[in-house]
Design a protein around this motif. Structure first.
Motif, PDB file in Angstrom:
ATOM      1  N   MET B   1       0.849  -1.202   0.000  1.00 12.52           N
ATOM      2  CA  MET B   1       0.000   0.000   0.000  1.00 12.52           C
ATOM      3  C   MET B   1       0.880   1.247   0.000  1.00 12.52           C
ATOM      4  O   MET B   1       0.626   2.204  -0.727  1.00 12.52           O
ATOM      5  CB  MET B   1      -0.864  -0.023   1.272  1.00 12.52           C
ATOM      6  CG  MET B   1      -1.831   1.119   1.366  1.00 12.52           C
ATOM      7  SD  MET B   1      -3.498   0.675   0.891  1.00 12.52           S
ATOM      8  CE  MET B   1      -4.358   2.179   1.274  1.00 12.52           C
ATOM      9  N   PHE B   2       1.954   1.210   0.779  1.00  9.58           N
ATOM     10  CA  PHE B   2       2.825   2.368   0.887  1.00  9.58           C
ATOM     11  C   PHE B   2       3.478   2.674  -0.464  1.00  9.58           C
ATOM     12  O   PHE B   2       3.655   3.827  -0.852  1.00  9.58           O
ATOM     13  CB  PHE B   2       3.892   2.100   1.942  1.00  9.58           C
ATOM     14  CG  PHE B   2       4.781   3.283   2.209  1.00  9.58           C
ATOM     15  CD1 PHE B   2       4.279   4.402   2.864  1.00  9.58           C
ATOM     16  CD2 PHE B   2       6.090   3.292   1.787  1.00  9.58           C
ATOM     17  CE1 PHE B   2       5.085   5.504   3.090  1.00  9.58           C
ATOM     18  CE2 PHE B   2       6.902   4.399   2.011  1.00  9.58           C
ATOM     19  CZ  PHE B   2       6.397   5.505   2.669  1.00  9.58           C
ATOM     20  N   GLU B   3       3.808   1.604  -1.187  1.00 10.37           N
ATOM     21  CA  GLU B   3       4.446   1.745  -2.491  1.00 10.37           C
ATOM     22  C   GLU B   3       3.556   2.528  -3.454  1.00 10.37           C
ATOM     23  O   GLU B   3       4.034   3.175  -4.375  1.00 10.37           O
ATOM     24  CB  GLU B   3       4.695   0.344  -3.056  1.00 10.37           C
ATOM     25  CG  GLU B   3       5.957   0.200  -3.849  1.00 10.37           C
ATOM     26  CD  GLU B   3       6.067  -1.215  -4.362  1.00 10.37           C
ATOM     27  OE1 GLU B   3       6.046  -1.394  -5.577  1.00 10.37           O
ATOM     28  OE2 GLU B   3       6.121  -2.147  -3.522  1.00 10.37           O
ATOM     29  N   TYR B   4       2.261   2.453  -3.235  1.00  8.29           N
ATOM     30  CA  TYR B   4       1.318   3.082  -4.153  1.00  8.29           C
ATOM     31  C   TYR B   4       0.836   4.433  -3.634  1.00  8.29           C
ATOM     32  O   TYR B   4      -0.205   4.904  -4.033  1.00  8.29           O
ATOM     33  CB  TYR B   4       0.130   2.154  -4.388  1.00  8.29           C
ATOM     34  CG  TYR B   4       0.450   1.016  -5.321  1.00  8.29           C
ATOM     35  CD1 TYR B   4       0.199   1.124  -6.683  1.00  8.29           C
ATOM     36  CD2 TYR B   4       1.020  -0.159  -4.846  1.00  8.29           C
ATOM     37  CE1 TYR B   4       0.508   0.101  -7.551  1.00  8.29           C
ATOM     38  CE2 TYR B   4       1.332  -1.189  -5.711  1.00  8.29           C
ATOM     39  CZ  TYR B   4       1.068  -1.056  -7.065  1.00  8.29           C
ATOM     40  OH  TYR B   4       1.379  -2.075  -7.925  1.00  8.29           O
ATOM     41  N   ARG B   5       1.596   5.029  -2.702  1.00 13.80           N
ATOM     42  CA  ARG B   5       1.115   6.280  -2.097  1.00 13.80           C
ATOM     43  C   ARG B   5       0.942   7.381  -3.133  1.00 13.80           C
ATOM     44  O   ARG B   5       0.048   8.204  -3.027  1.00 13.80           O
ATOM     45  CB  ARG B   5       2.049   6.722  -0.975  1.00 13.80           C
ATOM     46  CG  ARG B   5       3.449   7.078  -1.438  1.00 13.80           C
ATOM     47  CD  ARG B   5       4.385   7.184  -0.263  1.00 13.80           C
ATOM     48  NE  ARG B   5       5.731   7.517  -0.703  1.00 13.80           N
ATOM     49  CZ  ARG B   5       6.582   6.655  -1.223  1.00 13.80           C
ATOM     50  NH1 ARG B   5       6.232   5.397  -1.369  1.00 13.80           N
ATOM     51  NH2 ARG B   5       7.784   7.022  -1.602  1.00 13.80           N
ATOM     52  N   GLU B   6       1.800   7.376  -4.179  1.00 14.66           N
ATOM     53  CA  GLU B   6       1.670   8.420  -5.196  1.00 14.66           C
ATOM     54  C   GLU B   6       0.338   8.308  -5.926  1.00 14.66           C
ATOM     55  O   GLU B   6      -0.342   9.294  -6.149  1.00 14.66           O
ATOM     56  CB  GLU B   6       2.810   8.316  -6.205  1.00 14.66           C
ATOM     57  CG  GLU B   6       4.055   9.006  -5.718  1.00 14.66           C
ATOM     58  CD  GLU B   6       5.044   9.245  -6.829  1.00 14.66           C
ATOM     59  OE1 GLU B   6       4.812   8.755  -7.951  1.00 14.66           O
ATOM     60  OE2 GLU B   6       6.055   9.895  -6.559  1.00 14.66           O
ATOM     61  N   PHE B   8      -2.276   7.014  -4.748  1.00 13.01           N
ATOM     62  CA  PHE B   8      -3.291   7.411  -3.772  1.00 13.01           C
ATOM     63  C   PHE B   8      -3.513   8.915  -3.828  1.00 13.01           C
ATOM     64  O   PHE B   8      -4.639   9.392  -3.938  1.00 13.01           O
ATOM     65  CB  PHE B   8      -2.833   6.964  -2.386  1.00 13.01           C
ATOM     66  CG  PHE B   8      -3.698   7.443  -1.265  1.00 13.01           C
ATOM     67  CD1 PHE B   8      -4.903   6.823  -1.014  1.00 13.01           C
ATOM     68  CD2 PHE B   8      -3.305   8.513  -0.482  1.00 13.01           C
ATOM     69  CE1 PHE B   8      -5.712   7.266   0.012  1.00 13.01           C
ATOM     70  CE2 PHE B   8      -4.103   8.962   0.545  1.00 13.01           C
ATOM     71  CZ  PHE B   8      -5.312   8.335   0.792  1.00 13.01           C
ATOM     72  N   PHE B   9      -2.411   9.677  -3.800  1.00 10.07           N
ATOM     73  CA  PHE B   9      -2.561  11.124  -3.819  1.00 10.07           C
ATOM     74  C   PHE B   9      -3.091  11.613  -5.159  1.00 10.07           C
ATOM     75  O   PHE B   9      -3.887  12.536  -5.210  1.00 10.07           O
ATOM     76  CB  PHE B   9      -1.240  11.804  -3.462  1.00 10.07           C
ATOM     77  CG  PHE B   9      -0.903  11.634  -2.008  1.00 10.07           C
ATOM     78  CD1 PHE B   9      -1.786  12.099  -1.033  1.00 10.07           C
ATOM     79  CD2 PHE B   9       0.235  10.973  -1.609  1.00 10.07           C
ATOM     80  CE1 PHE B   9      -1.509  11.923   0.313  1.00 10.07           C
ATOM     81  CE2 PHE B   9       0.516  10.799  -0.264  1.00 10.07           C
ATOM     82  CZ  PHE B   9      -0.354  11.265   0.695  1.00 10.07           C
ATOM     83  N   ILE B  99      -7.079   1.724  -1.988  1.00  9.00           N
ATOM     84  CA  ILE B  99      -6.763   3.110  -2.317  1.00  9.00           C
ATOM     85  C   ILE B  99      -8.018   3.878  -2.704  1.00  9.00           C
ATOM     86  O   ILE B  99      -8.212   5.018  -2.291  1.00  9.00           O
ATOM     87  CB  ILE B  99      -5.750   3.150  -3.486  1.00  9.00           C
ATOM     88  CG1 ILE B  99      -4.374   2.783  -2.975  1.00  9.00           C
ATOM     89  CG2 ILE B  99      -5.714   4.505  -4.140  1.00  9.00           C
ATOM     90  CD1 ILE B  99      -3.319   2.840  -4.047  1.00  9.00           C
ATOM     91  N   THR B 102     -10.417   4.913   0.145  1.00  9.63           N
ATOM     92  CA  THR B 102      -9.703   5.772   1.083  1.00  9.63           C
ATOM     93  C   THR B 102      -9.462   7.160   0.492  1.00  9.63           C
ATOM     94  O   THR B 102      -9.595   8.168   1.181  1.00  9.63           O
ATOM     95  CB  THR B 102      -8.370   5.117   1.481  1.00  9.63           C
ATOM     96  OG1 THR B 102      -8.609   3.743   1.744  1.00  9.63           O
ATOM     97  CG2 THR B 102      -7.798   5.756   2.716  1.00  9.63           C
TER      98      THR B 102
END
Lengths: 425, 255
Positions: B1-6, B8-9, B99, B102
């Motif tokens: 999930m963290f890897e896909y933070r971009e 997400f934003f 994602i 959220t």
């Protein structure tokens, strides 16, 4: 060295409902109603479970791909190609078997996934790139290249909804073409845009495949497969039936098709008139037709009641030029049909079609006379391909998209008699 | 999930952009809606029903509750539709599915921030003093986020398979506005029903907000009730995440 992709005994099945009226979605309401009725009628339980049928989209599929290899996948519609690509790109889970991927995967199953019509070209580039797994700084460093490739500099700050469909596809492909993953998975997406852009896409794909990246590539276009890939696998009803050098697999694929047609079929027969079956009888298996050979279009229509003044027409769409090539029709007023209840067969025969080499699909309209009820409108069914097998021009090969149609022409060549005289005078 | 933070934003940013593009009065929507609701509630609960205000101007009393409620309602309805609306993404690209629901809550946070500005203006107009308890507000914002996130995940996952769940959300939002302490203070609820009343996760959130904004003297928090609300929030969250994780693999097949 271990292979970069290894697939072992992969299987995927779907449950399909037979017999029962198909509704698009399950509503909880229906499920509760079903449960309730089965409570009171325990005997009906068995018939309930037999309504579900298991359909294996893929079964016992195993193969390996080495690093830097460009693998083509061929197969007829419904052979399981897209399912395989979806599993490899982790969109759906396999029911059995395992896959091992050693590297970052980017998959391009559709051009312009996630484009939002309200956002501008610039914003959509970033969004689409993020969806395909590109990092922000990667996009920034390649932004100008992407824009130049798509040729949309002037419209960067215009909402994408005002773009022409060609511009949208160009933009979508441009983003995808600048991905740099270790493994690239591409579904039939090159058959878009104008001729010049297609050439550019092919060039880009060639560049990508020569840069040492691993590419999995699905296409119905044998010429493209021939240029890009060295090895192909042939899927048939969920199984790999051939795996080897492209030329051999493709030749085999073209000759082993089960029927010489491109097909659309619908099972539903309810109270509204419908198109049950559309078939394009091509001269070669797998929906491939030779230039100038007689071409037949077969239709089956379902009329629950007699219809007065029915109209059936179909458009042959040129998928390369994104235009309609011909639009034949049959009107009840000119030639009666569908005047009784039941299934009717209609055949449209073109003794010598002048469709140019390329990819085509059909739109079929079945309706009452203009202004009346439109019974059925099918869009983009029965894809078929016109090939120049055996009729190749030697000096300059046919290229898809060069012309709309081909005509019988008679040339005369005469030398002007007085030319020599004037010159010498 | 963290890897896909971009991603997400980017998705959150897309939703924010789209929300305010092509609307005639744009951001004004986020201002007008809560203000009108507040006016109506002030008249009905404050003037007509004459409910106790505990020394707080009634508009502020309502607005301090409307703030988390609007956030919850927007977050819940947007997130529960998020998967269906983005069906094309789900069937064409891979990314952690969580994602989507959220990111929509982030959009609700933007509306929330705007409404918060209105509250600040109102407090200045009414000369209402800030108390030290306002420092705890971020905690309650997180709590409101969690309260919307859990049911949001649950409903959006259910929605993929059973499309009739989308009719549930407007109902929850409509009913919830009246069974949560938005138009009145929690202490008008009879003592013997108070604990049962606190099963509503938003009771804890709203009481907390009111406490943080209006100050300790003006609004008290009923602790056992608050604890119970907290438990409901956490239970729903665990349930939501668990169900989502269990079903997300099949989303692309059924959507």
């Amino acid at each position: 060295m271990p292979s970069i992709i290894s697939v072992e005994n992969l299987g995927k099945h779907y449950r399909i409902r037979r017999g029962a009226p198909r509704s698009k979605y399950i509503a909880l309401r229906d499920i509760m109603a079903q449960k309730l009725t089965s409570l009171f009628r325990p005997a009906s339980k068995s018939s309930d479970s037999s309504g579900l049928e298991t359909f294996w989209a893929l079964k016992n599929v195993s193969f390996e791909v080495n690093e830097g290899e460009v693998l083509g996948i061929v197969g007829h519609n419904g052979a399981g190609k897209s399912t395989l690509l979806k599993i490899l790109s982790r969109i759906t889970e396999p029911a059995e078997g395992r896959i091992t991927l050693r590297g970052r995967v980017a998959s391009l199953l559709e051009v312009g996934t996630g484009f939002h019509p309200e956002l501008t070209g610039r914003e959509n580039i970033y969004l689409n790139a993020a969806l395909l797994g590109m990092k922000r700084h990667e996009v920034q460093s390649r932004f100008d290249e992407i824009v130049a490739f798509a040729n949309v500099e002037r419209f960067l700050d215009t909402p994408v909804k005002r773009y022409s469909s060609g511009m949208q596809t160009r933009l979508g492909f441009a983003v995808a073409a600048h991905l740099e993953p270790e493994i690239l998975i591409v579904d039939e997406v090159l058959a878009v845009g104008d001729h010049e852009f297609q050439k550019r896409c092919l060039g880009k794909m060639q560049e990508v495949s020569q840069s040492g990246r691993t590419v999995l590539f699905v296409s119905h276009n044998m010429n493209t497969l021939g240029t890009l890939t060295t090895r192909c696998i042939h899927l048939h009803r969920g199984n790999i039936i051939n795996d080897g050098p492209t030329s051999q697999v493709v030749a085999n694929y073209l000759s082993t098709g089960n029927e010489n047609s491109a097909l659309y079929e619908s099972q539903e027969r309810d109270s509204t008139p419908k198109v049950l079956r559309v078939e394009v009888r091509t001269s070669k298996p797998g929906g491939i037709h030779s230039l100038f050979e007689p071409l037949e279009f077969h239709f089956q229509i379902w009329c629950p009641h007699p219809i007065r003044g029915a109209c059936l027409s179909f458009a042959v769409n040129d998928l390369t030029r994104l235009s309609t090539s011909v639009n034949p029709w049959i009107f009840d007023s000119e030639q009666p049909f569908a005047r009784s209840a039941g299934v009717h067969h209609l055949v449209c025969r073109m003794p010598k079609p002048h469709l140019f080499v390329g990819n085509y699909s059909l739109n079929v309209n079945f309706s009452e006379p203009p202004g009346g009820v439109k019974f059925e409108q099918l869009k983009g069914v029965c894809s078929f391909q016109i090939e120049c097998v055996g009729r190749q021009r030697l000096d300059y090969p046919f290229e898809i998209g060069e012309a709309c149609f081909i005509e019988d022409c008679e040339w005369q060549a005469n030398t002007a008699k007085d030319y020599g005289a004037t010159a010498s005078a | 999930m963290f890897e896909y933070r971009e991603l997400f934003f980017f998705l959150a940013w897309r939703d924010v952009l789209v929300r305010y593009k092509q609307t005639v009065i744009g951001i004004a929507w986020a201002v007008v809606r809560p203000l009108l609701t507040m006016a109506v509630f002030t008249v009905i609960f404050g003037r007509v029903a004459k409910l106790p205000d505990g020394g707080v101007p009634y508009p502020i009393l309502i607005f301090s509750a409307l703030l988390p409620w609007q956030f919850f309602a927007t977050a819940l309805s947007e997130s529960s539709n998020s998967l269906i609306i983005n069906a094309n993404l789900i069937s064409k690209v891979y990314f952690p599915r969580m994602i989507l629901p959220t990111a929509t809550i982030i959009v609700a946070l933007v509306d929330f921030a705007i409404s918060f500005g209105i509250l600040a203006v109102m407090m200045v107009i009414y000369h209402y003093p800030l108390s030290i308890s306002i420092l705890s507000l971020p905690l309650f914002v997180i709590l409101a986020f969690l309260a919307a996130w859990g049911p949001g995940l649950l409903i959006t996952a259910l929605n993929v398979k059973y499309r009739d769940f989308r009719y549930v959300v407007p109902f929850i939002v409509q009913m919830g506005l009246y069974i949560s302490p938005v138009g009145f203070r929690s202490d008008v609820v009879p003592e013997q029903w108070r604990l049962l009343y606190s099963l509503n996760p938003m009771v804890g959130v709203i009481d907390g907000f009111r406490w943080a904004i209006c100050g300790r003297e003006a609004a008290s928090v009923y602790l056992p009730g608050f604890a119970l609300s907290l438990v409901t929030v956490i239970t729903l969250l665990c349930l939501g995440i668990a169900y989502f994780r269990k079903t997300e693999r099949g989303f692309a097949d059924v959507i």
